[in-house]
Design an enzyme around this catalytic site. Structure first.
Site, PDB file in Angstrom:
ATOM      1  CE  LYS A 112      41.207  74.509 114.475  1.00 14.76           C
ATOM      2  NZ  LYS A 112      42.053  75.680 114.711  1.00 14.76           N
ATOM      3  CE  LYS A 195      43.449  72.387 108.912  1.00 10.75           C
ATOM      4  NZ  LYS A 195      44.833  72.727 109.224  1.00 10.75           N
ATOM      5  CE  LYS A 198      50.365  76.382 113.187  1.00  9.65           C
ATOM      6  NZ  LYS A 198      49.076  77.011 113.396  1.00  9.65           N
TER       7      LYS A 198
HETATM    8  P1  ATP Z   1      45.433  74.826 113.996  1.00  8.26           P
HETATM    9  O1  ATP Z   1      45.250  73.327 114.061  1.00  8.26           O
HETATM   10  O2  ATP Z   1      45.915  75.419 115.301  1.00  8.26           O
HETATM   11  O3  ATP Z   1      44.273  75.539 113.383  1.00  8.26           O
HETATM   12  P2  ATP Z   1      46.724  74.819 111.473  1.00  8.26           P
HETATM   13  O4  ATP Z   1      47.669  73.731 111.226  1.00  8.26           O
HETATM   14  O5  ATP Z   1      45.373  74.731 110.865  1.00  8.26           O
HETATM   15  O6  ATP Z   1      46.662  75.029 113.035  1.00  8.26           O
HETATM   16  P3  ATP Z   1      46.802  77.643 111.011  1.00  8.26           P
HETATM   17  O7  ATP Z   1      47.722  78.530 111.804  1.00  8.26           O
HETATM   18  O8  ATP Z   1      45.368  77.589 111.388  1.00  8.26           O
HETATM   19  O9  ATP Z   1      47.413  76.168 111.034  1.00  8.26           O
HETATM   20  O10 ATP Z   1      46.908  78.006 109.466  1.00  8.26           O
HETATM   21  C1  ATP Z   1      48.036  78.650 108.898  1.00  8.26           C
HETATM   22  C2  ATP Z   1      48.010  78.535 107.396  1.00  8.26           C
HETATM   23  O11 ATP Z   1      48.331  77.206 107.010  1.00  8.26           O
HETATM   24  C3  ATP Z   1      46.659  78.841 106.744  1.00  8.26           C
HETATM   25  O12 ATP Z   1      46.905  79.568 105.573  1.00  8.26           O
HETATM   26  C4  ATP Z   1      46.102  77.492 106.409  1.00  8.26           C
HETATM   27  O13 ATP Z   1      45.254  77.540 105.283  1.00  8.26           O
HETATM   28  C5  ATP Z   1      47.362  76.714 106.096  1.00  8.26           C
HETATM   29  N1  ATP Z   1      47.181  75.293 106.371  1.00  8.26           N
HETATM   30  C6  ATP Z   1      46.902  74.735 107.570  1.00  8.26           C
HETATM   31  N2  ATP Z   1      46.834  73.415 107.472  1.00  8.26           N
HETATM   32  C7  ATP Z   1      47.064  73.115 106.168  1.00  8.26           C
HETATM   33  C8  ATP Z   1      47.144  71.891 105.436  1.00  8.26           C
HETATM   34  N3  ATP Z   1      46.962  70.720 106.030  1.00  8.26           N
HETATM   35  N4  ATP Z   1      47.423  71.954 104.116  1.00  8.26           N
HETATM   36  C9  ATP Z   1      47.622  73.135 103.499  1.00  8.26           C
HETATM   37  N5  ATP Z   1      47.571  74.319 104.130  1.00  8.26           N
HETATM   38  C10 ATP Z   1      47.297  74.327 105.458  1.00  8.26           C
HETATM   39 MG    MG Z   2      43.812  76.113 111.297  1.00  3.63          MG
END
Ligand code: ATP
Ligand code: MG
Length: 332
Positions: A112, A195, A198
């Site tokens: 990040k 990955k 969001k």
């Molecule tokens: P950000 O980019 O803001 O960090 P994010 O997409 O990583 O958002 P989080 O809110 O950080 O989402 O994570 C929420 C949950 O979703 C966590 O349990 C994380 O492990 C899971 N998660 C996030 N991205 C993935 C992915 N690409 N595949 C599987 N699980 C995911």
């Molecule tokens: Mg995350």
């Protein structure tokens, strides 16, 4: 019943398929056998810059997405992180026990901070995993259902728990990650080596749960694949196709070998078309339920207030113990 803790960041208006398949589906299932605590982690969300009005709206919307997916506020403790001050308070104590080098090794921070640049990379982003450790340890959590990207943060949480326990006496329960085998990591459809996230720079590879079905289908049909023709699961050689197979298995509850067999000798176009249908079919009832829930914000707020009350009772008890062990003079 074993205690479960997990959370997601209201860092965008909609969750994506990674959040759904990697985490949320498990959360719902765990309600049958555990005592789950599910949190909307707004304190974590401000480690990337948020617009205040959007954050408020996204916080409600995220709670509504938990509920739409099947989180039941009677069986789970469902609340917003900033409603329970003990999270930030315990994070401070744990921060004083975390090595600078230890925190520097976290790959999420490295990823990040690279994306956010020097201006956007804050101390808060750096200490993010310490706050996450506090979230988990406050509730004597045994299981933490998360996606594979959080494995390293769970390890840090365990190290901190062990360190605190050995320094001050048995206080924290040692948590374990509960990481699904398949669909533990869903990748960006345009860049199948990073990955799905969001806070991704581009929207094109992100399947948002609340997107219009037409957009979802379009994104799946334009997913990056490879120049071969064969539909075969091979993450190293065929990351794009493998990712689509993971998603297909996740939304259809079929295994990857079953899907491979079904598509033997068929083209990528067929796979994408059927996958788009399967994803839309799975998400349609979710989106409908979400819309109903969001139409009554007062009811949502009532559910969250009730959850915060339940959570605070548990969290404050643990924080009191921690403050005693550390040697803080308690007010009378
Ligand atoms: P950000 O980019 O803001 O960090 P994010 O997409 O990583 O958002 P989080 O809110 O950080 O989402 O994570 C929420 C949950 O979703 C966590 O349990 C994380 O492990 C899971 N998660 C996030 N991205 C993935 C992915 N690409 N595949 C599987 N699980 C995911
Ligand atoms: Mg995350």
């Amino acid at each position: 019943r074993p205690i479960v803790f997990s959370g997601m960041q209201p860092s965008s208006a909609s969750l994506h398929l990674g959040n759904y398949l990697g985490a949320l589906v498990n959360w719902v299932a765990l309600q049958e056998t555990t005592d789950p605590v599910y949190c909307v982690v707004d304190l974590h969300a401000i480690t990337s810059q948020q617009d205040p009005e959007a954050l408020r709206a996204d916080t409600r919307a995220l709670a509504a997405q938990y509920l739409a997916a099947g989180v039941d506020p009677e069986r789970s403790t469902l609340f917003v992180q900033s409603h329970v001050p003990a999270h930030t308070e315990l994070a401070w104590v744990l921060g004083t026990m975390t090595g600078f080098g230890e925190a520097s090794r976290m790959t999420q921070f490295k990823d990040k901070s690279q994306r956010f640049g020097t201006e956007g990379t804050t101390v808060g982003l750096f200490t993010y995993p310490v706050l996450m450790a506090a979230d988990i340890l406050l509730y004597s959590t045994e299981l933490v259902p998360v996606g594979d990207d959080q494995r390293q943060h769970i390890e840090l949480t365990r190290d901190l728990a062990a360190r605190f326990n050995s320094r001050y006496g048995e206080t924290f329960v040692m948590p374990e990650g509960f990481i699904p085998e398949a669909s533990a990591r869903i990748y960006d459809l345009q860049d199948p080596t990073s990955k799905m996230s969001k806070s991704a720079a581009s929207d094109a590879g992100l399947i948002r749960l609340l997107d219009d079905p037409k957009i979802t289908a379009k994104k799946i049909k334009s997913a990056v694949t490879d120049t071969e023709r064969e539909i075969r699961y091979d993450v190293a050689a065929k990351p794009g196709i493998s990712n689509l197979l993971d998603i297909f298995a996740g939304v259809s509850e079929r295994t990857i070998p079953e899907i491979e067999a079904e598509y033997a000798g068929r083209g990528y176009g067929d796979l994408k078309k059927d996958l788009a249908e399967a994803v839309v079919e799975r998400l349609t009832p979710f989106r409908e339920r979400f819309t109903e829930l969001l139409a009554d914000p007062a009811e949502l707020d009532r559910i969250l207030a009730h959850g915060a009350e339940k959570a605070a009772e548990r969290a404050d008890r643990m924080l009191g113990t921690v403050y005693d062990r550390v040697g803080f003079l308690r007010p009378t």
